[in-house]
Design an enzyme around this catalytic site. Structure first.
Site, PDB file in Angstrom:
ATOM      1  N   LYS A 143       0.894  62.851  30.989  1.00 14.72           N
ATOM      2  CA  LYS A 143       0.619  62.595  29.577  1.00 14.72           C
ATOM      3  C   LYS A 143      -0.675  63.293  29.223  1.00 14.72           C
ATOM      4  O   LYS A 143      -1.500  63.571  30.098  1.00 14.72           O
ATOM      5  CB  LYS A 143       0.465  61.084  29.329  1.00 14.72           C
ATOM      6  CG  LYS A 143       0.808  60.673  27.918  1.00 14.72           C
ATOM      7  CD  LYS A 143       2.310  60.588  27.694  1.00 14.72           C
ATOM      8  CE  LYS A 143       2.662  60.145  26.297  1.00 14.72           C
ATOM      9  NZ  LYS A 143       4.090  59.815  26.190  1.00 14.72           N
TER      10      LYS A 143
HETATM   11  P1  NAD Z   1       4.745  58.934  15.336  1.00 12.67           P
HETATM   12  O1  NAD Z   1       3.343  59.410  15.250  1.00 12.67           O
HETATM   13  O2  NAD Z   1       5.846  59.802  14.846  1.00 12.67           O
HETATM   14  O3  NAD Z   1       4.900  57.511  14.613  1.00 12.67           O
HETATM   15  C1  NAD Z   1       4.107  56.402  14.898  1.00 12.67           C
HETATM   16  C2  NAD Z   1       4.365  55.373  13.812  1.00 12.67           C
HETATM   17  O4  NAD Z   1       3.692  54.172  14.139  1.00 12.67           O
HETATM   18  C3  NAD Z   1       3.842  55.783  12.428  1.00 12.67           C
HETATM   19  O5  NAD Z   1       4.729  55.311  11.436  1.00 12.67           O
HETATM   20  C4  NAD Z   1       2.512  55.033  12.328  1.00 12.67           C
HETATM   21  O6  NAD Z   1       2.138  54.837  10.971  1.00 12.67           O
HETATM   22  C5  NAD Z   1       2.894  53.759  13.027  1.00 12.67           C
HETATM   23  N1  NAD Z   1       1.809  52.955  13.566  1.00 12.67           N
HETATM   24  C6  NAD Z   1       0.787  53.322  14.338  1.00 12.67           C
HETATM   25  N2  NAD Z   1       0.041  52.259  14.617  1.00 12.67           N
HETATM   26  C7  NAD Z   1       0.623  51.188  14.036  1.00 12.67           C
HETATM   27  C8  NAD Z   1       0.355  49.814  13.975  1.00 12.67           C
HETATM   28  N3  NAD Z   1      -0.699  49.289  14.570  1.00 12.67           N
HETATM   29  N4  NAD Z   1       1.187  49.024  13.293  1.00 12.67           N
HETATM   30  C9  NAD Z   1       2.267  49.528  12.678  1.00 12.67           C
HETATM   31  N5  NAD Z   1       2.576  50.805  12.699  1.00 12.67           N
HETATM   32  C10 NAD Z   1       1.766  51.637  13.374  1.00 12.67           C
HETATM   33  O7  NAD Z   1       4.964  58.558  16.880  1.00 12.67           O
HETATM   34  P2  NAD Z   1       6.361  58.438  17.659  1.00 12.67           P
HETATM   35  O8  NAD Z   1       6.611  59.744  18.320  1.00 12.67           O
HETATM   36  O9  NAD Z   1       7.373  57.832  16.793  1.00 12.67           O
HETATM   37  O10 NAD Z   1       5.951  57.424  18.831  1.00 12.67           O
HETATM   38  C11 NAD Z   1       5.986  56.009  18.653  1.00 12.67           C
HETATM   39  C12 NAD Z   1       6.023  55.334  20.003  1.00 12.67           C
HETATM   40  O11 NAD Z   1       7.181  55.771  20.730  1.00 12.67           O
HETATM   41  C13 NAD Z   1       4.837  55.627  20.928  1.00 12.67           C
HETATM   42  O12 NAD Z   1       4.594  54.494  21.730  1.00 12.67           O
HETATM   43  C14 NAD Z   1       5.349  56.751  21.799  1.00 12.67           C
HETATM   44  O13 NAD Z   1       4.657  56.853  23.018  1.00 12.67           O
HETATM   45  C15 NAD Z   1       6.781  56.302  21.988  1.00 12.67           C
HETATM   46  N6  NAD Z   1       7.728  57.348  22.384  1.00 12.67           N
HETATM   47  C16 NAD Z   1       7.873  58.479  21.631  1.00 12.67           C
HETATM   48  C17 NAD Z   1       8.809  59.439  22.016  1.00 12.67           C
HETATM   49  C18 NAD Z   1       9.085  60.671  21.190  1.00 12.67           C
HETATM   50  O14 NAD Z   1      10.034  61.392  21.513  1.00 12.67           O
HETATM   51  N7  NAD Z   1       8.348  60.940  20.118  1.00 12.67           N
HETATM   52  C19 NAD Z   1       9.568  59.247  23.189  1.00 12.67           C
HETATM   53  C20 NAD Z   1       9.407  58.071  23.918  1.00 12.67           C
HETATM   54  C21 NAD Z   1       8.486  57.133  23.500  1.00 12.67           C
END
Ligand code: NAD
Length: 425
Positions: A115
């Protein structure tokens, strides 16, 4: 993209690395691992911290701190996202890298876990500053990344455009195009069909399997989704397509609810237009803590770590929690939810769709042969279903919860590979 703390996030959050260690220990205790092997499995293999300058639009220079951690290289080159968020620090990156090791092992992908991240709120930067920061960070970590070494992808606060700048920067240094150095790129430069939706699609498949396991279906299930970025928004509309009723949604600015249901695609259009969910017509504004405690059948945390804690676990109404985010449930909250009979589909299982299709993207880039979206989705589905059912089987055999079972499976795979390879020299 996200960042900047909300009031809900300003409470001292649990250290993600300590959370990851507690989870690992809970699983490793079920396995006959010698002390040294156990330590080697858990400690990050290598960690890089970089402090680097970025030329800002006002003519000044700002120093940023970034990280790239390779947790394990036992099963292959390392794989894992890059996060841009204010809270990024070495312990968070370590934890996220360790979870990637177990996720890839659980899904039988030929990868170790990694990461990376930069402590920055991307919303504070202009597009030019974001590009400068990304290109300099890529250059700084280029000593440890590469298509055969370590392949980044998007995570919180990063997207396909940022992956494109990483790919271009790496390629400029190499003197030729190296599309396989990152995944989650735009399709026009070697990205994969279906990658943007892959994590949410995997969440939907895991949710469907979890519902079936609990003797119910997604039809008319009341679902709350926390976080409305890549993972949350796609999970919400694909669950809606399966007949679920989305009764609550949130982003970093706040939350909305409607017990009669919210149209997630309309909410997405609103969020894209206004930069937030706030003000979406036909739903009532609530705060992020209220959202997690709404009456519902299923809760999909899809924002960041440490959201379901000792403080709120007793008030969670959902019967099933499907972890779209990495590490959203603390170990104390796990215990409380398990005691209450809540079924938790753990992150390394529920959100693995992203890394599975990232693997497909890497394979397509290396072979310069591209698959259709239909082919991608057809290949994703059986991998998710097989892993889900395998974890359920192991959980029954060992009489443990799904998280512990998933971790036992994954840690055992890495341990077996390590023993087969042997300890060098
Ligand atoms: P992103 O940046 O696209 O979206 C994050 C979202 O969470 C946004 O809507 C933001 O406003 C919101 N957010 C952040 N802090 C918050 C809080 N305290 N309360 C409510 N909303 C909040 O990120 P993403 O890629 O969607 O990732 C989200 C999660 O999924 C992370 O934990 C990431 O590690 C995990 N993840 C992502 C992927 C991927 O392919 N992008 C794959 C596996 C896991």
């Amino acid at each position: 993209m996200k960042s900047a703390p909300t009031p809900a996030m300003t409470a001292p959050r649990e250290n993600p690395w300590e959370m990851a260690l507690r989870q690992f220990n809970g699983a490793a205790d079920h396995l006959p691992l010698k002390r040294g092997i156990r330590d080697f499995l858990v400690l990050p293999h290598r960690e890089l911290t970089v402090n680097f300058p970025v030329q800002m639009d006002d003519g000044g220079v700002r120093i940023f701190t970034g990280y790239r951690v390779h947790h394990s290289t036992v099963l292959g080159p390392t794989k894992g996202g890059i996060r841009y968020a204010t809270e990024v620090d070495l312990d968070e990156v370590r934890a996220l890298a360790m979870w990637m090791t177990w996720k890839c092992a659980l899904m039988h992908l030929p990868y170790g876990g990694a990461k990376g991240g930069v402590a920055v709120d991307p919303r504070d930067l202009s597009r030019a500053e974001l590009e400068h920061l990304t290109r300099r960070y890529t250059t700084e970590i280029s000593v440890v990344i590469g298509p055969q070494r370590d392949i980044p992808a998007p995570d919180v606060g990063t997207n396909d455009q940022i992956m494109a700048w990483i790919m271009d920067t790496y390629s400029m240094h190499a003197g030729h195009s190296v599309p396989a150095v990152v995944t989650g790129k735009p399709v026009s430069i070697g990205g994969s069909a279906g990658r943007r939706e892959a994590t949410g699609r995997g969440v939907m498949i895991a949710a469907r399997e979890a519902a079936a396991h609990a003797g119910t279906t997604l039809r008319d299930a009341r679902v709350v989704v926390q976080g409305f970025g890549n993972v949350g928004s796609v999970s919400a509309y694909l669950l809606h397509d399966q007949g679920a009723r989305i009764v609550g949604l949130s982003d970093i600015y706040g939350a909305i609810q409607n017990p009669d249901g919210i149209d997630p695609r309309a909410a997405l259009r609103h969020a894209q237009q206004h930069g937030r969910l706030e003000g979406f017509p036909g739903a009532e504004a609530i705060n992020n803590s209220q959202l997690l405690e709404l009456p519902c059948d299923m809760l999909v945390p899809a924002a960041i770590e440490g959201q379901i804690t000792r403080a709120n676990a007793a008030r969670i109404k959902a019967k099933i929690v499907v972890e779209g985010a990495n590490g959203p449930t603390t170990p104390d909250a796990d215990e409380i939810l398990n005691e209450r009979g809540v079924l938790i589909v753990p992150d390394i299982l529920a959100n693995a769709g992203g890394v599975i299709v990232s693997y497909f993207e890497w394979v397509q880039d290396l072979s310069s042969l591209f698959w259709s979206e239909g082919e991608i989705n057809e290949r994703l589905e059986p991998i998710m279903v097989k892993a889900f059912r395998g974890v359920v089987r192991l959980a029954k055999e060992r009489e443990v919860d799904l998280r512990t079972a998933a971790l036992i499976y994954a840690v055992r795979r890495v341990a077996d590979a390590l023993m087969t390879r042997g300890i060098y020299p």
